[in-house]
Motif scaffolding. Structure first.
Motif, short mmCIF file in Angstrom:
data_model
loop_
_atom_site.label_atom_id
_atom_site.label_comp_id
_atom_site.label_asym_id
_atom_site.label_seq_id
_atom_site.Cartn_x
_atom_site.Cartn_y
_atom_site.Cartn_z
N UNK A 327 0.82 -1.22 0.00
CA UNK A 327 0.00 0.00 0.00
C UNK A 327 0.86 1.27 0.00
N UNK A 328 2.08 1.18 0.54
CA UNK A 328 2.95 2.37 0.61
C UNK A 328 3.64 2.67 -0.72
N UNK A 329 3.65 1.71 -1.64
CA UNK A 329 4.32 1.94 -2.93
C UNK A 329 3.52 2.94 -3.76
N UNK A 330 4.23 3.84 -4.42
CA UNK A 330 3.54 4.88 -5.21
C UNK A 330 3.63 4.64 -6.71
N UNK A 331 4.69 3.97 -7.15
CA UNK A 331 4.88 3.77 -8.59
C UNK A 331 4.44 2.40 -9.08
N UNK A 332 4.16 1.48 -8.15
CA UNK A 332 3.72 0.13 -8.52
C UNK A 332 2.21 0.05 -8.34
N UNK A 333 1.49 -0.13 -9.44
CA UNK A 333 0.05 -0.30 -9.35
C UNK A 333 -0.28 -1.65 -8.74
N UNK A 334 -1.45 -1.73 -8.11
CA UNK A 334 -1.91 -3.00 -7.55
C UNK A 334 -2.89 -3.59 -8.54
N UNK A 335 -2.50 -4.68 -9.20
CA UNK A 335 -3.40 -5.22 -10.21
C UNK A 335 -2.84 -6.45 -10.88
N UNK A 336 -3.75 -7.21 -11.51
CA UNK A 336 -3.36 -8.45 -12.19
C UNK A 336 -2.71 -8.14 -13.53
N UNK A 337 -2.17 -9.20 -14.13
CA UNK A 337 -1.50 -9.20 -15.43
C UNK A 337 -0.07 -8.66 -15.33
N UNK A 338 0.60 -8.70 -16.45
CA UNK A 338 2.02 -8.30 -16.51
C UNK A 338 2.44 -8.14 -17.97
N UNK A 339 3.67 -7.67 -18.18
CA UNK A 339 4.17 -7.49 -19.54
C UNK A 339 3.84 -6.13 -20.13
N UNK A 340 3.10 -5.30 -19.39
CA UNK A 340 2.78 -3.96 -19.86
C UNK A 340 3.93 -3.00 -19.58
N UNK A 341 3.72 -1.71 -19.93
CA UNK A 341 4.80 -0.73 -19.77
C UNK A 341 4.88 -0.18 -18.36
N UNK A 342 3.89 -0.54 -17.50
CA UNK A 342 3.83 0.05 -16.16
C UNK A 342 4.08 -1.00 -15.09
N UNK A 343 4.69 -0.57 -13.99
CA UNK A 343 5.04 -1.51 -12.92
C UNK A 343 3.83 -1.85 -12.07
N UNK A 387 11.53 0.99 4.13
CA UNK A 387 12.02 1.71 5.31
C UNK A 387 10.91 1.87 6.36
N UNK A 388 9.67 1.95 5.91
CA UNK A 388 8.55 2.09 6.86
C UNK A 388 8.34 0.84 7.71
N UNK A 389 8.83 -0.30 7.19
CA UNK A 389 8.58 -1.57 7.90
C UNK A 389 9.34 -1.66 9.22
N UNK A 390 10.52 -1.05 9.22
CA UNK A 390 11.34 -1.07 10.43
C UNK A 390 12.01 -2.42 10.65
#
Ligand SMILES: Cc1ncc(COP(=O)(O)O)c(C=O)c1O
Length: 390
Positions: A327-343, A387-390
Motif C-alpha cells: 500500500x505504501x508503494x507509489x509507482x507500482x500499481x496493484x493489479x493483475x496481469x504483466x508485460x505492460x509498460x507500467x510496474x 524503510x517504513x517496515x522497520x
C-alpha cells in the motif's frame, strides 16, 4: 539466412504486396467473404486448415499475418490465435483430450488453468493430477498412467517461479507417447520451445507482445502437421475467435518487443539484485538468481529473462506488514496481469492454490512486474516503502 530474434520481429508476418504497399498488414474486420460466382466459391472449398479468407470466423488477413509471425518467432510450423491467454490453454486441451484421459499438471500452474482442469475437464471425464514442478524426470515417471495423454508444463511457475527441466520431462513423456504442452508466456523470446522438446507452445499475447495493457489475446503454436490438424479443427469446432483489432495491436507490439523486453529484463534484474541485498527480504524468486528454484535449469535452457519475478519477505514480517508495504508503494500499481509498460505488484502468499505442498517459502511473498519507468525511481519507491517496515 539465420536471422536473429530482433530482425525476425521486424520482418515476420509482413507482406507489403498484400497491404497496398504499406509497411503494416491491414486491419481487416469482417464476417462474409464475397465470391464472384458459385464456381469460384466451390473451387475455394472448405480449406479451413490453410490461411485462406473463406469466412471471418476462420480468420482474416490480420489474423493470418499475426499467426505467421508467431509461428516464425517460436520456430514452429503453424499458430492459432485465441480470444485470450486462458483460451490458448483451454482450446488445445479440449481439442486433444477425450473422456477417460489423464493429464499431468504442475502444482505451480497459473490458477485459472487449475480451475479449468478441476472444473470443466473433470466434468467431461478427464482426470488431472498435480505434480511437484521441481521433480526430476525419474521422480515424475511413476505418476504417468497408461491413460496419460498430456504432460502440461509452465516454466517458470506462476507466482512461485520454479523452472522446470523441460527437455528431460519431454524425453520422459515422448517415450510414453504423451504430448508436452508448455505455457511459454514468461519465456517469450528466451525459450525456443520446439528445440527443447515441446509439442504445443502456449502464449498469453496479453502480456509482453501486447505490451501496453490494452488487449486480451492468446496463441497456440505447433510444429507438426498432425498437431496442426487436431488443434485447428478443435479451435474451429469450439468457435474460437480473436478480435482482429487485438491481433493488429499484438502485431504492432511484436515490432518493439525486443527493445521493451531488453529494457524490462535489465530493470527486473537490477531490482531483483537490489532487493536480494535488503535485510527485509529473505530471498528473491527470479530465475536468473541462484535463490530461485531451478535457477541452474534456467541458466542451461533460457537465453534471458523478463521483468516478472517474486520476493519473499523475512519470516519476522506478518502478512499485514507486507500489505502495508504494498500500500505504501507509489509507482507500482496493484493489479493483475504483466508485460505492460507500467510496474505492478501483488501479494502472492494466501492468493495461490497449491495442493502438493510446493511453493512454500520462509516468509510472505509478493510478485513484481517491472515496467519502463526509470529504475532509479522504482528503487527509491521500494526503499521508502521498505524503510517504513522497520
Ligand atoms: C502464465 C500465464 N498464462 C496465461 C495467462 C492468461 O492470459 P489472459 O489474461 O490473456 O487470459 C496468464 C495471465 O495472467 C498468465 O500469467
Amino acid at each position: 539466412m539465420d536471422k536473429k530474434f530482433e530482425t525476425r520481429l521486424v520482418q515476420a508476418g509482413r507482406r507489403p504486396t498484400r497491404a497496398y504497399g504499406f509497411v503494416n498488414p491491414p486491419l481487416t474486420r469482417g464476417s462474409t467473404v464475397l465470391y464472384p460466382d458459385i464456381a469460384t466459391k466451390q473451387a475455394t472449398g472448405p480449406r479451413r486448415l490453410e490461411p485462406v479468407e473463406i469466412y471471418g470466423l476462420y480468420g482474416t488477413e490480420t489474423h493470418f499475418a499475426l499467426e505467421a509471425a508467431l509461428a516464425e518467432l517460436e520456430g514452429g510450423s503453424h499458430a492459432q490465435v485465441t480470444g485470450s491467454g486462458l483460451s490458448a490453454i483451454t482450446v488445445p486441451l479440449l481439442a486433444y483430450l477425450k473422456a477417460g484421459d489423464h493429464l499431468l499438471v504442475p502444482d505451480s500452474v497459473y490458477g485459472p488453468t487449475r480451475s479449468f482442469c478441476d472444473g470443466l475437464l473433470r466434468r467431461y471425464g478427464v482426470e488431472t493430477s498435480y505434480y511437484d514442478p521441481m521433480l526430476t524426470p525419474d521422480a515424475l515417471a511413476p505418476q504417468f498412467r497408461p491413460e496419460t495423454r498430456v504432460l502440461f508444463t509452465e516454466s517458470p511457475g506462476s507466482h512461485t517461479f520454479e523452472v522446470q527441466d523441460i527437455p528431460g520431462l519431454a524425453a520422459l513423456a515422448h517415450a510414453r507417447g504423451v504430448k508436452v504442452f508448455l505455457d511459454n508466456t514468461w519465456g517469450i523470446g528466451h525459450f525456443p520451445p520446439f528445440e527443447r522438446g515441446v509439442d504445443v507452445s502456449i502464449h498469453a499475447l496479453t502480456k509482453y507482445p501486447g505490451g501496453h495493457s490494452d488487449i486480451i489475446l492468446g496463441a497456440v503454436v505447433v510444429n507438426d502437421e498432425a498437431d496442426w490438424k487436431w488443434l485447428r479443427n478443435g479451435a474451429l469446432e469450439l468457435g474460437n475467435y480473436a478480435s482482429p483489432d487485438d491481433c493488429w495491436l499484438a502485431l504492432r507490439g511484436l515490432r518493439t518487443l525486443a527493445v521493451r523486453l531488453k529494457a524490462q529484463e535489465a530493470a527486473g534484474l537490477r531490482l531483483a539484485h537490489w532487493l536480494a541485498a535488503r535485510p527485509e527480504i529473505a530471498r528473491v524468486l527470479h530465475p536468473a538468481l541462484p535463490s530461485c528454484p531451478g535457477h541452474e535449469i534456467w541458466a542451461r535452457d533460457f537465453t534471458g529473462s523478463c521483468g516478472l519475478f517474486g520476493a519473499v519477505f523475512a519470516p519476522r514480517y506478518a502478512a499485514a506488514q507486507v500489505v502495508a508495504f504494498i500500500d505504501a508503494l507509489r509507482l507500482f500499481g496493484i493489479g493483475a496481469s504483466w508485460g505492460g509498460y507500467e510496474s505492478l505488484v501483488l501479494p502472492t502468499t494466501g492468493t495461490i492454490t497449491r495442493t502438493e505442498g510446493t511453493g512454500r517459502f520462509e516468509g510472505h511473498a509478493v510478485r513484481f512486474q517491472v515496467g519502463l519507468e526509470h529504475t532509479d525511481d522504482l528503487i527509491a519507491d521500494l526503499a521508502q516503502a521498505l524503510d517504513r517496515l522497520g
